[in-house]
Design an enzyme around this catalytic site. Sequence first.
Site, PDB file in Angstrom:
ATOM      1  N   ARG A  67     -14.845   5.016  18.480  1.00  0.00           N
ATOM      2  CA  ARG A  67     -14.028   4.145  17.866  1.00  0.00           C
ATOM      3  C   ARG A  67     -14.798   3.596  16.681  1.00  0.00           C
ATOM      4  NH1 ARG A  67     -14.169  -0.113  21.141  1.00  0.00           N
ATOM      5  NH2 ARG A  67     -15.282  -1.494  19.504  1.00  0.00           N
ATOM      6  N   TYR A 120       6.267  -0.229  -1.694  1.00  0.00           N
ATOM      7  CA  TYR A 120       6.497   0.318  -0.148  1.00  0.00           C
ATOM      8  C   TYR A 120       7.101  -1.095   0.581  1.00  0.00           C
ATOM      9  CZ  TYR A 120       6.288   2.763   4.177  1.00  0.00           C
ATOM     10  OH  TYR A 120       6.775   3.267   5.265  1.00  0.00           O
ATOM     11  N   ASP A 192      -2.203   1.359  -4.931  1.00  0.00           N
ATOM     12  CA  ASP A 192      -1.696   2.366  -3.901  1.00  0.00           C
ATOM     13  C   ASP A 192      -1.334   3.557  -4.884  1.00  0.00           C
ATOM     14  OD1 ASP A 192      -0.131   3.904  -2.270  1.00  0.00           O
ATOM     15  OD2 ASP A 192       0.619   2.345  -1.246  1.00  0.00           O
ATOM     16  N   LYS A 217       1.041  11.624   3.038  1.00  0.00           N
ATOM     17  CA  LYS A 217       1.926  12.147   1.927  1.00  0.00           C
ATOM     18  C   LYS A 217       1.368  13.368   1.461  1.00  0.00           C
ATOM     19  CE  LYS A 217       4.433   8.733   3.306  1.00  0.00           C
ATOM     20  NZ  LYS A 217       4.303   7.300   2.582  1.00  0.00           N
TER      21      LYS A 217
HETATM   22  C1  PLP Z   1       4.143   5.843   3.062  1.00  0.00           C
HETATM   23  C2  PLP Z   1       3.444   5.020   2.290  1.00  0.00           C
HETATM   24  C3  PLP Z   1       2.684   3.872   2.681  1.00  0.00           C
HETATM   25  C4  PLP Z   1       2.771   4.091   4.016  1.00  0.00           C
HETATM   26  O1  PLP Z   1       1.908   4.821   4.682  1.00  0.00           O
HETATM   27  P1  PLP Z   1       1.994   5.564   6.197  1.00  0.00           P
HETATM   28  O2  PLP Z   1       0.945   6.546   6.255  1.00  0.00           O
HETATM   29  O3  PLP Z   1       3.418   5.804   6.499  1.00  0.00           O
HETATM   30  O4  PLP Z   1       1.633   4.126   6.856  1.00  0.00           O
HETATM   31  C5  PLP Z   1       2.350   3.172   1.816  1.00  0.00           C
HETATM   32  N1  PLP Z   1       2.456   3.021   0.344  1.00  0.00           N
HETATM   33  C6  PLP Z   1       3.254   4.093  -0.079  1.00  0.00           C
HETATM   34  C7  PLP Z   1       3.473   4.295  -1.623  1.00  0.00           C
HETATM   35  C8  PLP Z   1       3.970   5.034   0.697  1.00  0.00           C
HETATM   36  O5  PLP Z   1       4.615   6.189  -0.119  1.00  0.00           O
END
Ligand code: PLP
Length: 401
Positions: A67, A120, A192, A217
């Site tokens: 963990r 998001y 982000d 992504k």
């Molecule tokens: C998809 C996404 C998230 C969340 O990510 P997950 O891996 O699905 O939890 C956060 N910010 C942006 C800009 C995203 O496209």
Amino acid sequence: MKHDASQPPRASQLGGSTTAVHAGEQRQKPGDAITDPIFCASTYTFPDTQAVIDFIEQKLPREEYGRYGNPSEKIVEAKLAELEGAEAAILFTTGMSAFVGLLMAKLNAGDEVIFFDECYHRSREFCTKHLSRFGVKTVQVRACDYAAMEAAITPRTRLLISESPTNPHLSVVDLEKFVDLGRRRGVETLIDATLATPYNLRPIAAGVDYVLHSATKYLAGHNDLLAGVLAGSREKLEPVRKLRGILGTINSPHNIYLLQRGLKTFELRIERHNANGLAVARFLDQHPRIEKVYYPGLESHPYFEVAQRTMRGFGGLVTFLVRDADWRQTAAVVDACRIPRIAPSLGGVESLIEQPLVMSYFECTPEDRQRFGIPDNMIRLSCGIENSEDLIADLAQALAQ
Ligand SMILES: *Cc1c(COP(=O)(O)O)cnc(C)c1O
């Protein structure tokens, strides 16, 4: 300096693709294999009691219990830190768990966070529905309105948050202004940068404190795993790492292996995503059935100038509005596409298409959709790495129907 053949050269001297392939990895690996092994272990053994005591007294850096970390994760964290130009990176199981982990580690009851409102939807939901239960106040201001953000700062403000580019409007934050605001007012900043990737945007170099990616992504890139990563200074990330060890939001070594493998082609993929995004945006921009295209690489985009100044490429995500179409006519365009698949998510090798009204905002009131800037005729296309001529021909036939 003596050449050390057991280590790859420092990434700061190297290009992004060399970094993506080699950074974080030992030259000589177990079994003399060229790839790193997948260690299927929930726990790690000590030769004797003294070794346990040495470890606890931090004389011996090593694994302990799954963990808290695993060898595969440490390799990929080092690789991602190099790619990001950051001192450290911490992996999480998803982008959302990275976001939640950072906020939970940094905020106390009574604190406030301010974020730009194009974001998001689950990040917004965590702040407004859940942080509020722990006495943390969140304030939303219009995306890229730095004066409004500054006006919202109080002595309790701890974090300024934005995506760049934003999702799905692709507004681009002026990192200089954002960082300057945080520094002048003594508030930390989080970007982000999922849509940009470290290839297209360098938030750490611009002075941002924390960079977040949904590694699900572009970083993983193959629509086959979930992961998240936070990058920043080792010191600032230490409490986040400690909290992650309690939350247990750590990737399995199998998952990490896929992420490491996906990262090998990171730069190649992003170059193609960038080229496809730009080609598709230009095609849509001159198409009579298209009312508007959101793409930071288009001169018509309100953030074109900021994007030219701050970004190296503009990514694979293209958002557009179908002219004089209601939500059903818009859905018909989505349904007529033969190459992109209908799915949420973005940043993978396969192109994905969706109507934000249906995919993410179907249960919102029309007023909320208007407030979030989600019209009925909006389509979001994540260009994969297919050939741009094929994507364009497919969109042309879908729009001709
Ligand atoms: C998809 C996404 C998230 C969340 O990510 P997950 O891996 O699905 O939890 C956060 N910010 C942006 C800009 C995203 O496209």
